[in-house]
Scaffold this motif. Sequence first.
Motif, mmCIF file in Angstrom:
data_model
loop_
_atom_site.group_PDB
_atom_site.id
_atom_site.type_symbol
_atom_site.label_atom_id
_atom_site.label_comp_id
_atom_site.label_asym_id
_atom_site.label_seq_id
_atom_site.Cartn_x
_atom_site.Cartn_y
_atom_site.Cartn_z
ATOM 1 N N PRO A 30 5.648 -8.802 -0.219
ATOM 2 C CA PRO A 30 4.502 -7.909 -0.437
ATOM 3 C C PRO A 30 3.451 -8.575 -1.334
ATOM 4 O O PRO A 30 3.788 -9.438 -2.141
ATOM 5 N N CYS A 31 2.193 -8.157 -1.146
ATOM 6 C CA CYS A 31 1.114 -8.832 -1.882
ATOM 7 C C CYS A 31 1.089 -8.456 -3.359
ATOM 8 O O CYS A 31 0.683 -9.241 -4.203
ATOM 9 N N GLY A 32 1.527 -7.235 -3.691
ATOM 10 C CA GLY A 32 1.534 -6.804 -5.085
ATOM 11 C C GLY A 32 0.201 -6.273 -5.574
ATOM 12 O O GLY A 32 0.109 -5.759 -6.685
ATOM 13 N N THR A 33 -0.848 -6.375 -4.743
ATOM 14 C CA THR A 33 -2.165 -5.943 -5.217
ATOM 15 C C THR A 33 -2.824 -4.885 -4.335
ATOM 16 O O THR A 33 -3.786 -4.253 -4.756
ATOM 17 N N ASP A 70 -1.084 0.213 -1.423
ATOM 18 C CA ASP A 70 0.318 0.624 -1.285
ATOM 19 C C ASP A 70 1.180 0.022 -2.392
ATOM 20 O O ASP A 70 1.943 0.724 -3.047
ATOM 21 N N CYS A 71 1.047 -1.293 -2.593
ATOM 22 C CA CYS A 71 1.849 -1.965 -3.632
ATOM 23 C C CYS A 71 1.582 -1.355 -5.002
ATOM 24 O O CYS A 71 2.512 -1.073 -5.760
ATOM 25 N N ARG A 72 0.302 -1.149 -5.305
ATOM 26 C CA ARG A 72 -0.040 -0.631 -6.634
ATOM 27 C C ARG A 72 0.482 0.781 -6.839
ATOM 28 O O ARG A 72 0.954 1.128 -7.922
ATOM 29 N N PHE A 111 6.009 -1.050 2.917
ATOM 30 C CA PHE A 111 4.693 -0.412 3.042
ATOM 31 C C PHE A 111 3.506 -1.360 2.973
ATOM 32 O O PHE A 111 2.436 -1.039 3.480
ATOM 33 N N CYS A 112 3.660 -2.500 2.313
ATOM 34 C CA CYS A 112 2.508 -3.373 2.090
ATOM 35 C C CYS A 112 1.871 -3.765 3.430
ATOM 36 O O CYS A 112 2.555 -4.146 4.373
ATOM 37 N N ARG A 113 0.540 -3.659 3.471
ATOM 38 C CA ARG A 113 -0.156 -4.006 4.719
ATOM 39 C C ARG A 113 -0.764 -5.392 4.658
ATOM 40 O O ARG A 113 -1.534 -5.798 5.501
ATOM 41 N N ASN A 114 -0.472 -6.077 3.570
ATOM 42 C CA ASN A 114 -1.100 -7.378 3.353
ATOM 43 C C ASN A 114 -0.027 -8.424 3.041
ATOM 44 O O ASN A 114 -0.208 -9.277 2.183
#
Length: 333
Positions: free
Chosen positions: A61-64, A67-69, A52-55
């Motif tokens: 995944p970016c984790g921030t 979506d990640c959060r 899902f992460c768009r970054n």
Amino acid sequence: MKWTQWLEEQKTVATILINSLEQSRLGHAYLFTGQKGTGKREVARHLARSFFCRNKNGIEPCGTCRDCRRIDSGNHPDVVVIRPDGRSIKKQQIADLIKAFSYRGVESERKFFIVEQVDLMTAQAANSLLKFMEEPDGQTVCVLITENVHAVLETIVSRCQVLTFKPLPPEKMKRRLIGEGVAPAMAATVTALTADYEEAKALAGDEWFAKARSVVINYMEELFAQPQRAMMTMYEQCATHFTDSNRLHIGLDLMLIWFRDVLSLQTGRPEAVVFTDRLERLNAIADMIFMERTASGLAAVLAAKRRLNANGHPLSVLEQLALRLEEGAVSHV
Ligand SMILES: [Zn+2]
């Protein structure tokens, strides 16, 4: 943990998932199998983040991002986790899942669901799930998780890509326990007893087990330092602590560790010692007794385990063992 770290922990599983992510060819259904504490749930969640992460940085995944959060906090609308409700996963839970997913499409076309302890699914729930999995929806990923793959319906297994998580290597398990605040000597002890991380962690925090460990060490040290008092210690401390077969098995396993530690020192492998907090005493005893004596001590404990397995009464097993150990201790000092 990042994918690169999972690659170290679970090489095969991580390699397969990383390759699929890199080629944007994730499967529709995975079955994660393996013992407790091997990272199945964490990897499933990480896969959802990568999905899902768009970054993303590559596949990481970016984790921030939002979506990640939301995945981390369990609030992502398109990531649904199902766990047993009581003793089973019921048909209604699967029906709710299907319903929840059918309402969406606003956030994204993508959906991700995780079913934990999938072996506890009722037959009706499994049938509903199968129908759902067969729907030609190209944007859905489902991850089923189990510690007991043999209890999962064959119809489910056959529709999944099965990924088997390996138990943690002892050295890694020990380091992870220490990282979680377990004392090094205790981490080494529980690692010597089990390959299951969750079980190891529970043992390390268990008061009865901590006492068992000190009772055994105390008894063994006394056996060689003051053999004339050892029998009394056996009755007063061992017999009152190892009151049933299961408990005595743990006591005997701890005695095995103690003798192996002595043997490790006698054979020049101090790095293999488990009871590192007793290193000084272990060294003194390793110097004092013959290696044959250590070997016969090990044999006596193994014989006691066999008697216990053959339904020996815990106290009489312990008494016989104490006599054998004492004989050896007195004759060789
Ligand atoms: Zn992100």
